[in-house]
Scaffold this active site. Structure first.
Site, short mmCIF file in Angstrom:
data_model
loop_
_atom_site.label_atom_id
_atom_site.label_comp_id
_atom_site.label_asym_id
_atom_site.label_seq_id
_atom_site.Cartn_x
_atom_site.Cartn_y
_atom_site.Cartn_z
N GLU A 431 33.33 40.21 39.04
CA GLU A 431 34.15 39.45 39.96
C GLU A 431 35.58 39.35 39.43
OE1 GLU A 431 32.61 35.51 39.94
OE2 GLU A 431 34.29 34.64 41.00
N ASP A 504 31.03 34.47 37.75
CA ASP A 504 31.17 33.16 37.14
C ASP A 504 30.06 32.22 37.58
OD1 ASP A 504 33.41 33.66 35.66
OD2 ASP A 504 34.80 33.15 37.29
N ASP A 506 30.28 29.45 38.85
CA ASP A 506 30.85 28.40 39.71
C ASP A 506 30.61 28.75 41.18
OD1 ASP A 506 32.50 30.47 40.25
OD2 ASP A 506 34.32 29.57 39.42
N ASP A 508 32.57 30.01 43.59
CA ASP A 508 32.98 31.34 44.05
C ASP A 508 32.05 32.42 43.51
OD1 ASP A 508 35.02 30.48 45.63
OD2 ASP A 508 36.54 30.61 44.05
#
Ligand code: TSJ
Length: 643
Positions: A431, A504, A506, A508
């Site tokens: 990403e 990640d 998180d 996103d």
């Protein structure tokens, strides 16, 4: 020790314990894994027995409780396990069920059985893998109890502990998984809830309650009871979508004790959501029940479309894929003697079911079309649009197929590995450009390729294949994998042994992971099925003390690591929460997440993809606010899609 207990230790008893000991030595052979999945598996082994009692017609309420100590209680209001002495084993039937491997399915006889079927290794396996098990049977005015400890040793044989009203009956089981066997002993409420709800959909009229007693706020739990059965399942799946017709089509039939039913409704999306079950077990790989329905669906639609002149003489027939577009369908078969086939035993083999499914479905569906010409036209027009798109996609795909590595601008994105041997090659889908940069520097360029994704890849749920194939990121992925897609898909051309999603931890990151899993599920399913897809697991915490740098994956590992440090070191340790991949330099990224020796990868399964697919609508829906809210509420769950 009383005489009853003494009598207990004879030769057959020793055999019994050897059997249970074998389960403890190789738990994987019986329940697959000893990770969080295996832990949850124990619950289903017990619940399946109560479901069998419901299928037999004697049980109407089941309750599943996660207790404070992470033990599980399953309670039903069936007839109660027989408490008499079992003729073969000379001990009570309850004790037999719990101590003799595979005894579960062998008594009682007849009826549809989940336990002893595909997954049903039975109560004895749960006993072998538990710290303790307590079984209470309410029957004929008496309350009977038996207790086992430490992997199935009978602590107290069956005895009467009290009286109950003579019209009360049922079985209650509480067990505590052995922490020496399992990697974790913490149950996940949502995992249990999802399956409990599914069981309620699949067994109309059966009430199943689930409660989390670890949570002081929640004392009532949730009860699932669907009088409409699988129709309500279809409604549930379609709730975030736009239906193409109002009524859910629900058809059923029976022959020679084989019961078959199907519920369906089309929606405006472009993908099918077809799930099939046999005796409540998901048949991931379909089988004769699915084949019968699909064959009939295509045939009936084509024949109606011709009669109604929606298909002209010159038009070729609609294909399976065309008539499945936007179709939500649940197929459920209850079979007294199911044959499960295939490597993962996920396909129904009984050939007689094909014709039963075909006749039940074709008769009912044809009638629906004739009685609802308006709906019929809407459904068929959608299939025609799907066919047109499929033909356009075929052209686009031929173009993608022709363009090989050399003719695209794709070297700009992909940093390929030097090795051309797929068995040692890996591709990291990363990403963002900055993480991509670190990954490029930190990789072993001999075997590790890096593909950074810029921005969000296309939402395949909202686009037909032809449009998806026009998306740059998707084209790049297809070209990199080398397998082609659709009719041209060829697994043997896969250029990498491992496809590793590196995002990640998180919101996103989980967003992108869900998109990728959905893409793989829709376009590259065989790659997932063959076990080539993994998720990298970047660390969540860095602990520094003196010259030592330690990375851990989660809170639990952090607590364990800190506990292992001497007090004076612990108090000085610096703990940092890692914000993302981009925050790590190349060396750190290599050390923690990419190095073959040190990293921890998590294999992605079809179930992970199904889970991703089902959160997809809510994640990617058109309305922005509920979506944001959903992502925030579920970021943690999506991160843990492996349960
Ligand atoms: F097996 C078990 F201990 F795991 C278990 C069994 C766990 C739970 C929660 C429920 C059950 C269970 C078993 N519920 N109901 C039954 N029923 C019977 O075992 C039973 C009762 C009566 C007769 C009969 O022929 O009279 C036959 C059966 C199989």
């Amino acid at each position: 020790m009383n005489t009853e207990e003494k009598e207990h230790y004879d030769a057959s008893d020793i055999q019994v314990l050897e059997g249970l000991e074998a389960v403890r030595k190789r738990p994987g052979m019986y329940i697959g894994t000893t990770d969080v999945k295996g832990l949850h598996h124990l619950v289903w082994e017990i619940v399946d027995n109560a479901i069998d009692e419901a299928l037999a017609g004697y049980c109407h309420n089941i309750e599943v409780v996660i207790n404070k100590d992470n033990s599980i209680t399953v309670k039903d209001d069936g007839r109660g396990i027989p408490v008499d002495i079992h003729p073969k084993t000379k001990i009570s039937t309850v004790e037999t069920v719990y101590t003799v491997l595979h005894a579960g399915g062998k008594f009682g006889g007849g009826g549809y059985k989940v336990s002893g079927g595909l997954h049903g290794v039975g109560a004895s396996v749960v006993n072998a893998l538990s710290k303790w098990v307590e079984v209470t049977v309410y029957k004929e005015g008496k309350i009977h109890q038996i207790r086992f400890e430490n992997g199935g040793h009978t602590k107290e044989p069956l005895h009467v502990v009290g009286e109950c009203s003579s019209d009360r009956s049922g079985t209650t089981v509480t067990f505590k998984p052995d922490p020496e066997i399992f990697d974790t002993d913490i149950y996940d409420y949502d995992t249990l809830k999802t399956r409990v709800r599914e069981l309620a959909f699949l067994n109309r009229g059966l009430s199943i309650t689930i409660r989390d007693d670890r949570d002081l706020e929640d004392t009532t739990g949730e009860t699932f009871l669907y009088e409409g059965g699988i129709s309500e399942y279809v409604k549930f799946i379609n709730q975030e979508k736009t239906p193409l017709h109002e009524d859910i089509i629900h058809l059923s039939g029976e022959k020679d004790n084989v019961f078959f039913e199907v519920a369906m409704q089309y929606n405006t999306s472009y993908n099918p959501n077809i799930y099939s079950f046999v005796n409540n077990i998901n048949t991931h790989d379909g089988g004769t029940h699915e084949e019968g329905v699909k064959r009939a669906l295509t045939r009936v639609i084509n024949s109606y479309a011709r009669k109604a002149n929606l298909l002209k003489e010159k038009d070729e027939n609609l294909k399976d894929d065309d008539v499945k577009e936007g179709l939500t369908m649940i197929i459920s078969c209850k079979h007294p003697n199911p044959q499960f086939e295939g490597q993962t035993k996920g396909r129904l083999g009984n050939s007689e079911v094909r014709n039963l499914a075909d006749s039940v479905f074709s008769e009912g569906f044809e009638r629906f079309l004739l009685e609802n010409p308006e709906e019929a036209r809407t459904i068929i027009n959608k299939a025609i649009l799907a066919r047109n798109a499929r033909m356009a996609a075929k052209k686009a795909r031929e173009a993608t197929r022709k363009s090989d590595l050399a003719t695209t601008n794709f070297f700009g994105k992909l940093s390929d590995c030097k090795s051309k041997d797929p068995s040692v090659s890996e591709i990291f889908i990363v990403e963002g450009d900055s993480a991509g940069g670190s990954a490029k520097k930190g990789r072993d360029s001999m075997t590790q390729a890096i593909l950074p994704l810029r921005g969000k890849i296309l939402n395949v749920e909202k686009a037909r294949l032809d449009k998806a194939l026009g998306n740059e990121e998707i084209k790049t992925i297809i070209t990199a994998f080398g397998t082609g897609i659709g009719e041209y898909f060829d697994l043997s051309k896969l250029r990498y042994d491992k496809i590793i999603i590196m995002t990640d931890a998180d919101v996103d990151g989980s967003h992108i992971r869900v998109l990728l899993l959905t893409l793989f599920y829709r376009f590259f399913r065989p790659i997932v099925e063959a076990g080539h897809v993994y998720a990298a697991q970047p660390p969540l915490f860095r602990i520094m003390h003196g010259k030592t740098r330690k990375y851990v994956l989660n809170e639990e590992e952090l607590a364990n690591y800190l506990a292992s440090l001497p007090e004076n070191v612990r108090s000085k340790a610096e703990i940092a929460r890692m914000k993302g991949l981009g925050e790590m330099d190349a060396e750190e990224l290599n050390e923690t997440t990419m190095d073959i020796e040190k990293r921890v990868l998590r294999k992605i399964t079809i179930d992970d993809c199904v889970a991703a697919d089902s959160v997809f609508e809510r994640l990617m829906g058109d309305e922005v606010d509920p979506r944001r809210k959903f992502i925030e509420e579920n970021a943690r769950k999506v991160t843990n899609l492996d349960i």
